[in-house]
Design a protein around this motif. Structure first.
Motif, PDB file in Angstrom:
ATOM      1  N   GLN A 123      17.531 -16.684  25.828  1.00 31.52           N
ATOM      2  CA  GLN A 123      17.440 -17.402  24.557  1.00 31.52           C
ATOM      3  C   GLN A 123      17.412 -16.420  23.385  1.00 31.52           C
ATOM      4  O   GLN A 123      18.130 -16.588  22.405  1.00 31.52           O
ATOM      5  CB  GLN A 123      16.193 -18.279  24.550  1.00 31.52           C
ATOM      6  N   GLN A 124      16.596 -15.367  23.490  1.00 31.22           N
ATOM      7  CA  GLN A 124      16.516 -14.380  22.418  1.00 31.22           C
ATOM      8  C   GLN A 124      17.833 -13.624  22.276  1.00 31.22           C
ATOM      9  O   GLN A 124      18.277 -13.351  21.164  1.00 31.22           O
ATOM     10  CB  GLN A 124      15.366 -13.384  22.679  1.00 31.22           C
ATOM     11  N   LEU A 125      18.466 -13.308  23.394  1.00 29.63           N
ATOM     12  CA  LEU A 125      19.753 -12.618  23.345  1.00 29.63           C
ATOM     13  C   LEU A 125      20.804 -13.490  22.670  1.00 29.63           C
ATOM     14  O   LEU A 125      21.591 -13.002  21.854  1.00 29.63           O
ATOM     15  CB  LEU A 125      20.185 -12.243  24.761  1.00 29.63           C
ATOM     16  N   GLY A 126      20.789 -14.784  22.954  1.00 23.81           N
ATOM     17  CA  GLY A 126      21.696 -15.708  22.281  1.00 23.81           C
ATOM     18  C   GLY A 126      21.478 -15.720  20.779  1.00 23.81           C
ATOM     19  O   GLY A 126      22.440 -15.717  20.002  1.00 23.81           O
ATOM     20  N   HIS A 127      20.214 -15.708  20.354  1.00 24.63           N
ATOM     21  CA  HIS A 127      19.906 -15.642  18.918  1.00 24.63           C
ATOM     22  C   HIS A 127      20.443 -14.355  18.298  1.00 24.63           C
ATOM     23  O   HIS A 127      20.969 -14.369  17.183  1.00 24.63           O
ATOM     24  CB  HIS A 127      18.391 -15.730  18.671  1.00 24.63           C
ATOM     25  N   GLU A 128      20.298 -13.249  19.016  1.00 27.51           N
ATOM     26  CA  GLU A 128      20.765 -11.964  18.494  1.00 27.51           C
ATOM     27  C   GLU A 128      22.285 -11.937  18.362  1.00 27.51           C
ATOM     28  O   GLU A 128      22.820 -11.428  17.380  1.00 27.51           O
ATOM     29  CB  GLU A 128      20.296 -10.798  19.374  1.00 27.51           C
ATOM     30  N   TYR A 129      22.993 -12.475  19.364  1.00 25.11           N
ATOM     31  CA  TYR A 129      24.451 -12.536  19.270  1.00 25.11           C
ATOM     32  C   TYR A 129      24.872 -13.379  18.067  1.00 25.11           C
ATOM     33  O   TYR A 129      25.740 -12.984  17.295  1.00 25.11           O
ATOM     34  CB  TYR A 129      25.066 -13.112  20.548  1.00 25.11           C
ATOM     35  N   ASP A 130      24.248 -14.561  17.918  1.00 15.83           N
ATOM     36  CA  ASP A 130      24.569 -15.427  16.783  1.00 15.83           C
ATOM     37  C   ASP A 130      24.279 -14.726  15.462  1.00 15.83           C
ATOM     38  O   ASP A 130      25.088 -14.763  14.535  1.00 15.83           O
ATOM     39  CB  ASP A 130      23.771 -16.734  16.854  1.00 15.83           C
ATOM     40  N   ASN A 131      23.124 -14.079  15.384  1.00 15.23           N
ATOM     41  CA  ASN A 131      22.724 -13.373  14.178  1.00 15.23           C
ATOM     42  C   ASN A 131      23.700 -12.242  13.863  1.00 15.23           C
ATOM     43  O   ASN A 131      24.086 -12.036  12.710  1.00 15.23           O
ATOM     44  CB  ASN A 131      21.297 -12.829  14.362  1.00 15.23           C
ATOM     45  N   MET A 132      24.093 -11.509  14.896  1.00 13.87           N
ATOM     46  CA  MET A 132      25.013 -10.396  14.689  1.00 13.87           C
ATOM     47  C   MET A 132      26.371 -10.892  14.176  1.00 13.87           C
ATOM     48  O   MET A 132      26.945 -10.312  13.261  1.00 13.87           O
ATOM     49  CB  MET A 132      25.186  -9.620  15.993  1.00 13.87           C
ATOM     50  N   ILE A 133      26.849 -11.963  14.746  1.00 16.03           N
ATOM     51  CA  ILE A 133      28.151 -12.501  14.339  1.00 16.03           C
ATOM     52  C   ILE A 133      28.101 -13.012  12.903  1.00 16.03           C
ATOM     53  O   ILE A 133      29.004 -12.769  12.111  1.00 16.03           O
ATOM     54  CB  ILE A 133      28.600 -13.619  15.309  1.00 16.03           C
ATOM     55  N   MET A 134      27.013 -13.693  12.552  1.00 13.71           N
ATOM     56  CA  MET A 134      26.926 -14.302  11.221  1.00 13.71           C
ATOM     57  C   MET A 134      26.564 -13.289  10.129  1.00 13.71           C
ATOM     58  O   MET A 134      26.962 -13.452   8.986  1.00 13.71           O
ATOM     59  CB  MET A 134      25.908 -15.439  11.224  1.00 13.71           C
ATOM     60  N   ASN A 135      25.811 -12.251  10.478  1.00 11.51           N
ATOM     61  CA  ASN A 135      25.273 -11.369   9.445  1.00 11.51           C
ATOM     62  C   ASN A 135      25.844  -9.955   9.423  1.00 11.51           C
ATOM     63  O   ASN A 135      25.404  -9.140   8.620  1.00 11.51           O
ATOM     64  CB  ASN A 135      23.749 -11.280   9.596  1.00 11.51           C
TER      65      ASN A 135
END
Length: 126
Positions: free
Chosen positions: A58-70
């Motif tokens: 779950q945390q890794l998914g958040h990090e991937y999303d965050n990296m892509i968006m930011n």
């Protein structure tokens, strides 16, 4: 036929660089996920192995999303170029500046891979 082999060789090199870039971005995301999960603590309490796996994923998914968006396009280019420099410098470490060799061998001195790569780019004067 020689031209064809050159093109194929270049494509293989491009594919290898793209894979190295993806692997490095994955390492950055994983590093951030672990840092955020532990949030300064030395341990993490979980109920079971499956609970731990779910929390990590779950945390890794958040990090991937965050990296892509930011992560800006410029930042991605810096990281991509930095990874190319790292690969080249590691392969030719006997031929480069001693300060750069020292920094290549000490990634633990940096807060994350992005800072490490940017610092190496500055030392490489790129």
């Amino acid at each position: 036929m020689n031209k064809f082999n050159q093109v194929r060789k270049q494509k293989n090199a491009d594919d290898e660089q793209a894979e190295m870039f993806a692997d490095t971005m994955d390492m950055i995301a994983r590093e951030r996920a672990v840092l955020r999960l532990f949030d300064g603590n030395k341990s993490l309490q979980v109920h079971s192995l499956s609970h731990a796996i779910n929390i990590i994923n779950q945390q890794l998914g958040h990090e991937y999303d965050n990296m892509i968006m930011n992560t800006s396009t410029e930042e991605l280019h810096i990281l991509h170029d930095g990874i190319k420099v790292l690969i080249h410098d590691w392969q030719h470490s006997n031929e480069i500046d001693t300060e750069l060799v020292k920094e290549l061998q000490n990634p633990q001195n940096f807060s994350d891979y992005q800072d490490y790569i940017k610092h190496l780019l500055r030392l490489s004067k790129l």
